[in-house]
Design a protein around this motif. Structure first.
Motif, mmCIF file in Angstrom:
data_model
loop_
_atom_site.group_PDB
_atom_site.id
_atom_site.type_symbol
_atom_site.label_atom_id
_atom_site.label_comp_id
_atom_site.label_asym_id
_atom_site.label_seq_id
_atom_site.Cartn_x
_atom_site.Cartn_y
_atom_site.Cartn_z
ATOM 1 N N VAL A 22 45.803 -78.889 22.063
ATOM 2 C CA VAL A 22 46.137 -77.653 23.071
ATOM 3 C C VAL A 22 45.047 -76.715 22.884
ATOM 4 O O VAL A 22 44.412 -76.232 24.028
ATOM 5 C CB VAL A 22 47.485 -77.064 22.599
ATOM 6 N N THR A 23 44.558 -76.464 21.700
ATOM 7 C CA THR A 23 43.260 -75.465 21.503
ATOM 8 C C THR A 23 42.121 -75.862 22.300
ATOM 9 O O THR A 23 41.350 -75.151 23.161
ATOM 10 C CB THR A 23 43.261 -75.219 20.111
ATOM 11 N N LEU A 24 41.858 -77.208 21.881
ATOM 12 C CA LEU A 24 40.579 -77.666 22.508
ATOM 13 C C LEU A 24 40.830 -77.712 24.226
ATOM 14 O O LEU A 24 39.844 -77.516 24.945
ATOM 15 C CB LEU A 24 40.449 -79.136 22.140
ATOM 16 N N ALA A 25 41.989 -77.983 24.642
ATOM 17 C CA ALA A 25 42.175 -78.146 26.062
ATOM 18 C C ALA A 25 41.957 -76.586 26.531
ATOM 19 O O ALA A 25 41.390 -76.320 27.577
ATOM 20 C CB ALA A 25 43.578 -78.332 26.492
ATOM 21 N N ILE A 26 42.379 -75.550 26.064
ATOM 22 C CA ILE A 26 42.421 -73.995 26.502
ATOM 23 C C ILE A 26 40.841 -73.622 26.431
ATOM 24 O O ILE A 26 40.183 -72.990 27.142
ATOM 25 C CB ILE A 26 43.140 -73.236 25.407
ATOM 26 N N VAL A 27 40.053 -73.957 25.214
ATOM 27 C CA VAL A 27 38.840 -73.708 25.371
ATOM 28 C C VAL A 27 38.028 -74.316 26.224
ATOM 29 O O VAL A 27 36.776 -73.768 26.830
ATOM 30 C CB VAL A 27 38.181 -74.099 23.671
ATOM 31 N N LEU A 28 38.119 -75.582 26.486
ATOM 32 C CA LEU A 28 37.575 -76.532 27.529
ATOM 33 C C LEU A 28 37.775 -75.735 28.885
ATOM 34 O O LEU A 28 36.681 -75.547 29.755
ATOM 35 C CB LEU A 28 37.782 -77.842 27.606
ATOM 36 N N ILE A 29 38.729 -75.287 29.235
ATOM 37 C CA ILE A 29 38.821 -74.765 30.571
ATOM 38 C C ILE A 29 38.345 -73.282 30.534
ATOM 39 O O ILE A 29 37.473 -72.883 31.555
ATOM 40 C CB ILE A 29 40.492 -74.294 31.039
ATOM 41 N N PHE A 30 38.598 -72.605 29.445
ATOM 42 C CA PHE A 30 37.771 -71.200 29.300
ATOM 43 C C PHE A 30 36.227 -71.314 29.620
ATOM 44 O O PHE A 30 35.540 -70.455 30.402
ATOM 45 C CB PHE A 30 38.096 -70.565 28.091
ATOM 46 N N ARG A 31 35.417 -72.434 29.093
ATOM 47 C CA ARG A 31 34.157 -72.246 28.875
ATOM 48 C C ARG A 31 33.826 -72.813 30.519
ATOM 49 O O ARG A 31 32.636 -72.703 30.839
ATOM 50 C CB ARG A 31 33.532 -73.350 28.001
ATOM 51 N N THR A 32 34.471 -73.533 31.023
ATOM 52 C CA THR A 32 34.190 -74.201 32.330
ATOM 53 C C THR A 32 34.373 -73.324 33.488
ATOM 54 O O THR A 32 33.918 -73.188 34.660
ATOM 55 C CB THR A 32 34.195 -75.655 32.659
#
Length: 319
Positions: A22-32
């Protein structure tokens, strides 16, 4: 005591598996997309609902003599695919329309998605609570390791598969980020979206794929979390999403690996606090109920000391 620590560490790693996804998903969206996605938990819950409905209300009822393992795998993959498509839909239809809006506007859009899906899921599926199907020979059972200390190391088999699967999936995503064209596009978009577009990077494709992959990661996290005998309802991923944000802040949003470390630290702190706090008393009151409060205070202190996160990088802008 050593055996107790090992058992707590195993539980912490098991809790870290869905949280890391879930954390990786949140960061992936935040970065893009340069926004915090408050709808990540609901996207993940949608995938879990699809799994349970497809398995319990269609496959098992229509084909009672069929292979349970194959049915479960079909249901799992269907839930992940639906979450992937849901993520792509959100980016293409909603987020892309507000591409040049401020971060707060995008956050409000994701909050609107939360409210919409929270009402939609029970309406579509007629039930607020469902049971997640599990693969019998993979998830059932307990592994007991005898020790000479009078206590046994106890490992649920589903924990082993959850940790292994999460490690493989996250490692695959990191390899993609480093060595594939999509990964190069993500890193370029994260650095500067406008410049990346001017250099020929298809930023629309990058963001759409990122939202889709984030949806799939979140759905897989929800499936793993539900396999720990967690009852599925519209809000069952809420705490997981909150901890995902905390892990991202703790590790630092500016690096992909930092939040993953944060997602491991938080469950470890939870287990340590859960083990220590019940042994403390003030005025005859047991402090065990406050173990999560202690964890949040520790995280707050760390963030106050390092506001950019443990692995965050300061961004210097030239004028």
């Amino acid at each position: 005591m050593a055996v107790d620590i090992i058992n707590r560490l195993i539980l912490a790693l098991a809790d870290a598996a869905p949280l890391a996804l879930v954390t990786l998903a949140i960061v992936l969206i935040f970065r893009t997309s340069f926004t915090t996605n408050f709808a990540q938990g609901m996207i993940a819950a949608s995938g879990a609902y699809i799994v349970t409905i497809l398995y319990n209300r269609y496959l098992i009822l229509k084909f009672p003599e069929g292979n349970v393992v194959i049915f479960t795998l079909i249901a799992f993959l269907s839930g992940i695919i639906v979450a992937f498509l849901f993520g792509v839909f959100i980016d293409v239809v909603l987020i892309r329309k507000s591409k040049f809006s401020n971060a707060l506007t995008k956050q409000m859009i994701t909050m609107g998605i939360v409210l919409f899906v929270m009402g939609l899921l029970p309406t579509l599926f007629f039930k607020a609570e469902l049971n997640m199907p599990t693969i019998p020979f993979l998830f059932d059972g307990t592994l007991v390791i005898e020790t000479s200390m009078g206590k046994n190391i106890i490992i649920q088999k589903n924990y082993i598969y959850a940790i292994t699967l999460t490690t493989v999936v996250i490692s695959t995503v990191f390899v993609m980020l480093k060595y594939t064209k999509w990964g190069l596009g993500v890193r370029s978009t994260a650095a500067n979206e406008r410049v990346a577009g001017m250099m020929g990077v298809n930023t629309k494709f990058i963001t759409a794929m990122s939202w889709g992959i984030a949806g799939a990661l979140g759905s897989l996290g929800a499936i793993i979390y539900a396999s720990y005998n967690v009852t599925i309802n519209v809000g069952f991923m809420t705490e997981m999403q909150v901890n995902g944000f905390l892990a991202s802040i703790l590790g630092g949003f500016s690096a992909f690996f930092g939040p993953i470390v944060g997602a491991i630290i938080i469950p470890i702190l939870n287990q340590i606090s859960y083990y220590i706090m019940p042994q403390l008393q003030i005025g005859g009151q047991n402090l065990g109920v406050y173990y999560k409060v202690v964890v949040y205070i520790i995280i707050l202190i760390i963030i106050l000391i390092k506001p950019i996160g443990l692995f965050g990088k300061k961004i210097a802008k030239k004028v």
